[in-house]
Design a protein around this motif. Structure first.
Motif, PDB file in Angstrom:
ATOM      1  N   UNK A 108       0.658  -1.594  -0.082  1.00  0.00           N
ATOM      2  CA  UNK A 108      -0.043  -0.068   0.140  1.00  0.00           C
ATOM      3  C   UNK A 108       0.938   1.313   0.274  1.00  0.00           C
ATOM      4  N   UNK A 109       1.793   0.987   0.547  1.00  0.00           N
ATOM      5  CA  UNK A 109       3.254   2.181   0.267  1.00  0.00           C
ATOM      6  C   UNK A 109       3.491   2.674  -0.468  1.00  0.00           C
ATOM      7  N   UNK A 110       4.103   1.694  -1.396  1.00  0.00           N
ATOM      8  CA  UNK A 110       3.993   2.461  -3.060  1.00  0.00           C
ATOM      9  C   UNK A 110       2.581   2.016  -3.966  1.00  0.00           C
ATOM     10  N   UNK A 111       1.655   1.834  -4.080  1.00  0.00           N
ATOM     11  CA  UNK A 111      -0.151   2.165  -3.873  1.00  0.00           C
ATOM     12  C   UNK A 111       0.215   3.555  -4.077  1.00  0.00           C
ATOM     13  N   UNK A 112       0.647   3.871  -2.581  1.00  0.00           N
ATOM     14  CA  UNK A 112       0.008   5.699  -2.205  1.00  0.00           C
ATOM     15  C   UNK A 112       0.956   6.147  -2.895  1.00  0.00           C
ATOM     16  N   UNK A 113       1.947   6.429  -3.054  1.00  0.00           N
ATOM     17  CA  UNK A 113       3.478   6.424  -3.629  1.00  0.00           C
ATOM     18  C   UNK A 113       2.622   7.094  -5.376  1.00  0.00           C
ATOM     19  N   UNK A 114       2.279   5.878  -5.897  1.00  0.00           N
ATOM     20  CA  UNK A 114       1.676   6.563  -7.152  1.00  0.00           C
ATOM     21  C   UNK A 114       0.639   6.545  -7.398  1.00  0.00           C
ATOM     22  N   UNK A 115      -0.151   7.509  -6.131  1.00  0.00           N
ATOM     23  CA  UNK A 115      -1.625   7.457  -6.508  1.00  0.00           C
ATOM     24  C   UNK A 115      -0.890   9.596  -6.260  1.00  0.00           C
ATOM     25  N   UNK A 116       0.076   9.882  -6.069  1.00  0.00           N
ATOM     26  CA  UNK A 116       0.128  10.793  -6.284  1.00  0.00           C
ATOM     27  C   UNK A 116       0.535  11.468  -7.787  1.00  0.00           C
ATOM     28  N   UNK A 117       1.150  12.907  -7.840  1.00  0.00           N
ATOM     29  CA  UNK A 117       1.587  13.500  -8.972  1.00  0.00           C
ATOM     30  C   UNK A 117       2.628  12.672 -10.085  1.00  0.00           C
ATOM     31  N   UNK A 118       3.738  12.837  -8.696  1.00  0.00           N
ATOM     32  CA  UNK A 118       5.061  11.729  -9.542  1.00  0.00           C
ATOM     33  C   UNK A 118       5.556  11.717  -7.768  1.00  0.00           C
ATOM     34  N   UNK A 119       6.465  11.436  -7.905  1.00  0.00           N
ATOM     35  CA  UNK A 119       7.352  10.547  -7.152  1.00  0.00           C
ATOM     36  C   UNK A 119       8.804  11.203  -7.320  1.00  0.00           C
ATOM     37  N   UNK A 120       9.403  11.977  -5.975  1.00  0.00           N
ATOM     38  CA  UNK A 120      11.042  11.651  -5.603  1.00  0.00           C
ATOM     39  C   UNK A 120      11.595  11.410  -4.762  1.00  0.00           C
ATOM     40  N   UNK A 121      12.320  10.332  -5.231  1.00  0.00           N
ATOM     41  CA  UNK A 121      12.782   9.074  -4.022  1.00  0.00           C
ATOM     42  C   UNK A 121      14.262   9.646  -3.821  1.00  0.00           C
ATOM     43  N   UNK A 122      14.496   9.398  -2.106  1.00  0.00           N
ATOM     44  CA  UNK A 122      15.934   9.480  -2.228  1.00  0.00           C
ATOM     45  C   UNK A 122      16.582   8.565  -1.550  1.00  0.00           C
ATOM     46  N   UNK A 169      17.111   1.315  -9.829  1.00  0.00           N
ATOM     47  CA  UNK A 169      15.960   0.916 -10.518  1.00  0.00           C
ATOM     48  C   UNK A 169      14.542   1.798 -10.769  1.00  0.00           C
ATOM     49  N   UNK A 170      14.355   2.224  -9.681  1.00  0.00           N
ATOM     50  CA  UNK A 170      12.458   2.974  -9.728  1.00  0.00           C
ATOM     51  C   UNK A 170      12.445   4.113 -11.010  1.00  0.00           C
ATOM     52  N   UNK A 171      13.826   4.513 -10.988  1.00  0.00           N
ATOM     53  CA  UNK A 171      13.915   5.811 -11.787  1.00  0.00           C
ATOM     54  C   UNK A 171      13.896   4.757 -13.120  1.00  0.00           C
ATOM     55  N   UNK A 172      14.932   4.334 -13.256  1.00  0.00           N
ATOM     56  CA  UNK A 172      15.510   4.107 -14.641  1.00  0.00           C
ATOM     57  C   UNK A 172      13.888   3.088 -15.346  1.00  0.00           C
ATOM     58  N   UNK A 173      12.935   2.742 -14.332  1.00  0.00           N
ATOM     59  CA  UNK A 173      12.230   1.939 -14.849  1.00  0.00           C
ATOM     60  C   UNK A 173      11.000   2.740 -15.296  1.00  0.00           C
ATOM     61  N   UNK A 174      11.002   4.355 -14.602  1.00  0.00           N
ATOM     62  CA  UNK A 174       9.804   5.705 -14.756  1.00  0.00           C
ATOM     63  C   UNK A 174       8.996   5.570 -13.531  1.00  0.00           C
ATOM     64  N   UNK A 175       9.065   4.623 -12.434  1.00  0.00           N
ATOM     65  CA  UNK A 175       7.722   4.838 -11.800  1.00  0.00           C
ATOM     66  C   UNK A 175       8.651   6.600 -11.171  1.00  0.00           C
ATOM     67  N   UNK A 176      10.275   6.770 -10.821  1.00  0.00           N
ATOM     68  CA  UNK A 176      10.254   7.956 -10.291  1.00  0.00           C
ATOM     69  C   UNK A 176      11.127   9.300 -11.172  1.00  0.00           C
ATOM     70  N   UNK A 177      10.320   9.832 -10.531  1.00  0.00           N
ATOM     71  CA  UNK A 177      10.807  11.078 -11.901  1.00  0.00           C
ATOM     72  C   UNK A 177      11.864  11.571 -11.376  1.00  0.00           C
ATOM     73  N   UNK A 178      12.608  11.652  -9.356  1.00  0.00           N
ATOM     74  CA  UNK A 178      14.137  12.451  -9.993  1.00  0.00           C
ATOM     75  C   UNK A 178      14.418  11.726  -8.339  1.00  0.00           C
ATOM     76  N   UNK A 179      15.661  11.152  -8.469  1.00  0.00           N
ATOM     77  CA  UNK A 179      16.546  10.510  -7.594  1.00  0.00           C
ATOM     78  C   UNK A 179      17.091  11.418  -6.027  1.00  0.00           C
TER      79      UNK A 179
END
Ligand SMILES: CC(C)=CC(=O)SCCNC(=O)CCNC(=O)[C@H](O)C(C)(C)COP(=O)(O)OP(=O)(O)OC[C@H]1O[C@@H](n2cnc3c(N)ncnc32)[C@H](O)[C@@H]1OP(=O)(O)O
Length: 257
Positions: A108-122, A169-179
């Motif tokens: 659900x944490x990954x799913x909640x992040x995906x409900x947002x418009x974009x993800x910036x990840x550490x 990997x998440x950024x490379x895959x397109x899940x994350x906008x920026x790391x």
């Protein structure tokens, strides 16, 4: 706004919402769901809030739905209460919403992040859909949004094996906008939100609406929808101001109308 499971701070035009159940790695229970829904309803009607950043702790954005709360749920109860349906409200939030993810964003944490418009990840972020290891499947959109975000092959890999992927990997895959570097996560997310908050409100809302329609419409319908919104923006003062400012080589002063 005071909540049991969230900390809400208003920073100028940006609301920073921090999930606050550190003892359970921000596991998402029914209280979190209700409080997030309440907070986002308030932001939607408050013109002073122009963008929102949603974050967790350094160790966990959220380690999933609360397994301890779910453990004894029976089918009849799950079905009749439409268990987890409350989470479907969040993607209807109209203002820009950025997920700032550090540590675990699982289930659900990954799913909640995906409900947002974009993800910036550490760099420390780890994403996954480990529900399969619990004898269930994702239930807050994982099988649908993940496929759209990273494609069938990787979504199948994550949903069927339950493995985690790191931020790179998440950024490379397109899940994350920026790391970003771990210490810079909140500053970077707030800076992005402030930048958006300083732009013309109607165009920001319409850009979000149009991009989201790409998930629901055919290409022809989506292109027509985009064009209609684009044309409508020529009725705003902000379009006149934005283009005049460009021609006059000065920053625009948007009035959000
Ligand atoms: C949305 C739908 C339909 C489903 C789901 O989301 S199901 C949940 C999917 N998530 C998971 O399966 C992840 C569960 N958590 C873990 O695997 C681990 O906690 C970890 C790998 C994220 C971190 O491991 P670590 O050893 O560092 O920490 P723990 O000692 O395991 O956890 C600390 C503390 O938090 C509690 N915790 C963690 N995750 C959850 C959760 N999803 N639900 C409820 N509680 C959770 C964990 O039990 C522990 O608390 P206690 O020491 O009191 O047991």
């Amino acid at each position: 706004m005071t909540f049991e499971t969230l900390i809400v701070e208003i920073r100028g035009a940006v609301a920073l919402v921090t999930l606050n159940r550190p003892q359970a790695l921000n596991a998402l229970n029914s209280v979190v769901m209700r409080e997030l829904s309440e907070a986002f309803k308030t932001f939607d009607t408050d013109p002073a809030v122009r963008a929102v950043v949603l974050t967790g702790s350094e160790k966990a954005f959220a380690a999933g739905a609360d397994i301890k709360e779910m453990q004894h749920v029976e089918f009849a109860e799950a079905y009749s209460s439409d268990f987890l349906a409350g989470w479907a409200e969040l993607p209807n939030f109209r203002k820009p919403l950025i997920a700032a993810v550090s540590g675990f964003a699982l289930g659900g944490g990954c799913e909640l992040a995906m409900m947002c418009d974009f993800i910036i990840a550490s760099k420390t972020a780890r994403f996954g859909q480990p529900e399969i290891t619990l004898g269930i499947i994702p239930g807050m959109g994982g099988t649908q949004r993940l496929v759209r975000a990273i494609g069938k092959a990787k979504a199948m890999d994550l949903c069927l094996t339950g493995r985690m992927m790191d931020a790179e990997e998440a950024e490379r895959s397109g899940l994350v906008a920026r790391v970003v570097e771990p210490g810079k996560l909140i500053d970077e997310a707030l800076a992005a939100a402030e930048r958006i908050a300083g732009l013309s409100g109607p165009s920001v809302l319409m850009a979000k609406e149009a991009v989201n329609r790409a998930f629901e419409l055919t290409l022809a319908e989506g292109l027509r929808f985009e064009r209609r919104l684009f044309q409508a923006l020529f009725a705003t003062e902000d379009q006149k101001e934005g283009m005049a400012a460009f021609v006059e080589k000065r920053p625009p002063a948007f009035k959000n109308r």
